[in-house]
Write a protein that holds these residues in place. Structure first.
Motif, short mmCIF file in Angstrom:
data_model
loop_
_atom_site.label_atom_id
_atom_site.label_comp_id
_atom_site.label_asym_id
_atom_site.label_seq_id
_atom_site.Cartn_x
_atom_site.Cartn_y
_atom_site.Cartn_z
N GLY A 7 0.79 -1.30 0.28
CA GLY A 7 -0.04 0.01 -0.06
C GLY A 7 0.67 1.24 -0.05
N THR A 16 3.25 -0.27 5.94
CA THR A 16 2.79 -1.49 6.49
C THR A 16 3.66 -2.53 5.80
N SER A 25 1.06 -8.81 9.51
CA SER A 25 1.31 -7.70 8.98
C SER A 25 1.44 -6.82 10.23
N LEU A 96 -4.13 -3.56 1.35
CA LEU A 96 -4.49 -3.28 2.39
C LEU A 96 -6.11 -3.04 2.47
N GLY A 100 -6.66 -1.73 7.90
CA GLY A 100 -5.44 -2.03 8.06
C GLY A 100 -4.68 -3.37 7.83
N ARG A 101 -5.56 -4.25 7.49
CA ARG A 101 -5.11 -5.74 7.41
C ARG A 101 -4.32 -5.74 6.09
N VAL A 102 -3.52 -6.89 5.96
CA VAL A 102 -3.00 -7.31 4.53
C VAL A 102 -3.75 -8.28 4.15
N GLN A 143 -5.94 1.49 -3.30
CA GLN A 143 -5.59 0.08 -3.51
C GLN A 143 -6.08 -0.44 -4.80
#
Length: 143
Positions: A7, A16, A25, A96, A100-102, A143
């Motif tokens: 990201g 991140t 992550s 992302l 905020g997670r991958v 994204q």
């Protein structure tokens, strides 16, 4: 640990990072000592394994004005193609999420849906390594 920045940068010092070994992550501050960026993998370039028109091949040269020369398997003659027509093989697509997670994109579906696998962290978006379908508005901006 080997990891991938996902990201883009959060600011001039932080990004991140998705870690390959444990599939978690974390936001990393690159201004801290002892952290080195070693390079990228899975990118389009000379030597990259690609797919063009349903056939696998290898990039042998970057030509002028955005054209790439590719030798497809079983063909003696080189083919020329723009980057948009080539699919780099073996590359993971990481995005992302809005939380905020991958997420690793597993498959692009119809009507803007994507099948993804979330990282090893847990939040209200899902459990560790959960596979689910997400739409683009569920991803972080850009994204």
């Amino acid at each position: 640990y080997a990891g991938t920045v996902v990201g883009g940068a959060l600011d001039e010092h932080r990004a991140t990072v998705f870690f390959d070994a444990d599939r978690l992550s974390q936001v990393i501050n690159f201004a801290e000592t002892g952290i080195r960026v070693l390079g990228t993998t899975g990118e389009l370039g000379v030597g990259a394994c690609v797919k063009l028109g349903g056939k696998a091949g290898k990039v042998v040269e970057k030509g002028k004005k955005g054209w790439w020369s590719v030798r497809l398997e079983g063909e003696a003659e080189l083919r020329s193609a723009r980057a948009g027509k080539l699919t780099v093989l073996g590359r993971k697509i990481l995005v992302l999420t809005a939380g905020g997670r991958v997420a690793t994109v597993l498959e692009r579906k119809q009507r803007g849906w994507f099948d993804v696998e979330l990282d090893g962290n847990v939040n209200d978006e899902g459990g560790a390594f959960e596979r689910k379908s997400m739409r683009r508005p569920m991803f972080a901006p850009g994204q």
